[in-house]
Scaffold this motif. Sequence first.
Motif, PDB file in Angstrom:
ATOM      1  N   GLU A   1       0.861  -1.239   0.010  1.00 44.27           N
ATOM      2  CA  GLU A   1      -0.040   0.078  -0.001  1.00 44.27           C
ATOM      3  C   GLU A   1       0.882   1.237  -0.033  1.00 44.27           C
ATOM      4  O   GLU A   1       0.676   2.259  -0.492  1.00 44.27           O
ATOM      5  CB  GLU A   1      -0.940  -0.097   1.338  1.00 44.27           C
ATOM      6  CG  GLU A   1      -1.878  -1.265   1.208  1.00 44.27           C
ATOM      7  CD  GLU A   1      -2.718  -1.063   2.674  1.00 44.27           C
ATOM      8  OE1 GLU A   1      -2.478  -0.354   3.470  1.00 44.27           O
ATOM      9  OE2 GLU A   1      -3.846  -2.040   2.634  1.00 44.27           O
ATOM     10  N   HIS A   2       2.002   1.119   0.643  1.00 46.48           N
ATOM     11  CA  HIS A   2       2.793   2.294   0.841  1.00 46.48           C
ATOM     12  C   HIS A   2       3.936   2.469  -0.201  1.00 46.48           C
ATOM     13  O   HIS A   2       4.660   3.612  -0.121  1.00 46.48           O
ATOM     14  CB  HIS A   2       3.404   2.485   2.356  1.00 46.48           C
ATOM     15  CG  HIS A   2       2.509   2.475   3.356  1.00 46.48           C
ATOM     16  ND1 HIS A   2       2.655   1.610   4.752  1.00 46.48           N
ATOM     17  CD2 HIS A   2       1.182   3.244   3.149  1.00 46.48           C
ATOM     18  CE1 HIS A   2       1.436   2.015   5.291  1.00 46.48           C
ATOM     19  NE2 HIS A   2       0.744   2.780   4.525  1.00 46.48           N
ATOM     20  N   VAL A   3       4.394   1.576  -0.870  1.00 43.60           N
ATOM     21  CA  VAL A   3       5.561   1.477  -1.666  1.00 43.60           C
ATOM     22  C   VAL A   3       5.692   2.665  -2.774  1.00 43.60           C
ATOM     23  O   VAL A   3       4.624   2.912  -3.346  1.00 43.60           O
ATOM     24  CB  VAL A   3       5.648   0.125  -2.422  1.00 43.60           C
ATOM     25  CG1 VAL A   3       4.588  -0.121  -3.563  1.00 43.60           C
ATOM     26  CG2 VAL A   3       7.089   0.026  -2.902  1.00 43.60           C
ATOM     27  N   THR A   4       6.583   3.071  -2.765  1.00 47.36           N
ATOM     28  CA  THR A   4       7.006   4.255  -3.980  1.00 47.36           C
ATOM     29  C   THR A   4       7.593   3.643  -5.118  1.00 47.36           C
ATOM     30  O   THR A   4       8.246   2.635  -5.098  1.00 47.36           O
ATOM     31  CB  THR A   4       7.673   5.456  -3.203  1.00 47.36           C
ATOM     32  OG1 THR A   4       8.963   5.025  -2.982  1.00 47.36           O
ATOM     33  CG2 THR A   4       7.347   6.013  -2.024  1.00 47.36           C
ATOM     34  N   ASP A   5       7.886   4.595  -6.140  1.00 44.01           N
ATOM     35  CA  ASP A   5       8.567   4.167  -7.360  1.00 44.01           C
ATOM     36  C   ASP A   5      10.167   4.030  -6.968  1.00 44.01           C
ATOM     37  O   ASP A   5      10.657   2.958  -7.407  1.00 44.01           O
ATOM     38  CB  ASP A   5       8.464   5.244  -8.417  1.00 44.01           C
ATOM     39  CG  ASP A   5       7.062   5.318  -9.041  1.00 44.01           C
ATOM     40  OD1 ASP A   5       6.294   4.574  -8.781  1.00 44.01           O
ATOM     41  OD2 ASP A   5       6.812   6.406  -9.480  1.00 44.01           O
ATOM     42  N   ASP A   6      10.552   4.633  -6.049  1.00 43.32           N
ATOM     43  CA  ASP A   6      12.113   4.532  -5.595  1.00 43.32           C
ATOM     44  C   ASP A   6      12.084   3.367  -4.682  1.00 43.32           C
ATOM     45  O   ASP A   6      13.193   2.548  -4.927  1.00 43.32           O
ATOM     46  CB  ASP A   6      12.354   5.602  -4.833  1.00 43.32           C
ATOM     47  CG  ASP A   6      12.745   6.890  -5.508  1.00 43.32           C
ATOM     48  OD1 ASP A   6      12.712   6.768  -6.913  1.00 43.32           O
ATOM     49  OD2 ASP A   6      12.680   8.090  -4.690  1.00 43.32           O
ATOM     50  N   ASP A   7      10.965   2.868  -3.875  1.00 41.26           N
ATOM     51  CA  ASP A   7      11.308   1.754  -3.068  1.00 41.26           C
ATOM     52  C   ASP A   7      11.022   0.508  -4.097  1.00 41.26           C
ATOM     53  O   ASP A   7      11.721  -0.545  -3.898  1.00 41.26           O
ATOM     54  CB  ASP A   7       9.957   1.749  -2.230  1.00 41.26           C
ATOM     55  CG  ASP A   7       9.789   2.591  -1.207  1.00 41.26           C
ATOM     56  OD1 ASP A   7      10.922   3.129  -0.899  1.00 41.26           O
ATOM     57  OD2 ASP A   7       8.932   3.131  -0.893  1.00 41.26           O
TER      58      ASP A   7
END
Length: 223
Positions: free
Chosen positions: A103-109
């Motif tokens: 739910e929280h993951v970003t593109d950088d992650d």
Amino acid sequence: MSTTPPAVPKSTDSAAVVAGLKKAIDRGELVPNQRLVEADISAEFNASRATVRAALAELTLEGLVERIQNRGARVRAVSVEEAVEITEVRAALEAICAAKAAEHVTDDDVQELQALGRTMSQAVETGDLLKYSDSNKTLHRRVIELGRHNTAAALIARLRGQSVRFQFRLAMQPGRPSVSLPEHLEIVDAVCAKDPERAAAAMEKHLKSVATAIMRAAEEPDS
């Protein structure tokens, strides 16, 4: 006329001693039931006796060390049955974290996790078991961090230390990484796809397979 050299000041803090002892326990350098002598630890880590006592107290709370009356501290022996139970509980908790991470993951992650997956694949291809084991731990740690679930993370940290010795031994077994790698890559894929349900299922499936592998390894006769 000879003079006594000045004493080297004790500079290591308790967190560093805790980390060093954990690593030694994880890798089997300190074995179950081995006595932990404060003077020896103090000399090894250049830490004061008070610092060593604080570190041992922390490890006792985490279940890695036990204190025996009139006999001092020793590495706590975790049975196979207990390690399996701990891993089963972790499966439920880390599944929650994996779902939250999706739910929280970003593109950088996503880029970071995918790179970690590639590192793990390369480690299996080259037979670098230590690198695979270290990357394994990093993946689990990052998924927990991305999940931002403080209660689950605190419980996992307490549980993981008690069974990590078994998992390190599994990761170092020839052939085992090729079995667990697809499970880890499925976790990466699900989290990066931002699919909480699939991420939770992948994490739970992986850790339940770890529990099964611990049981099977214990049943095998020593070579």
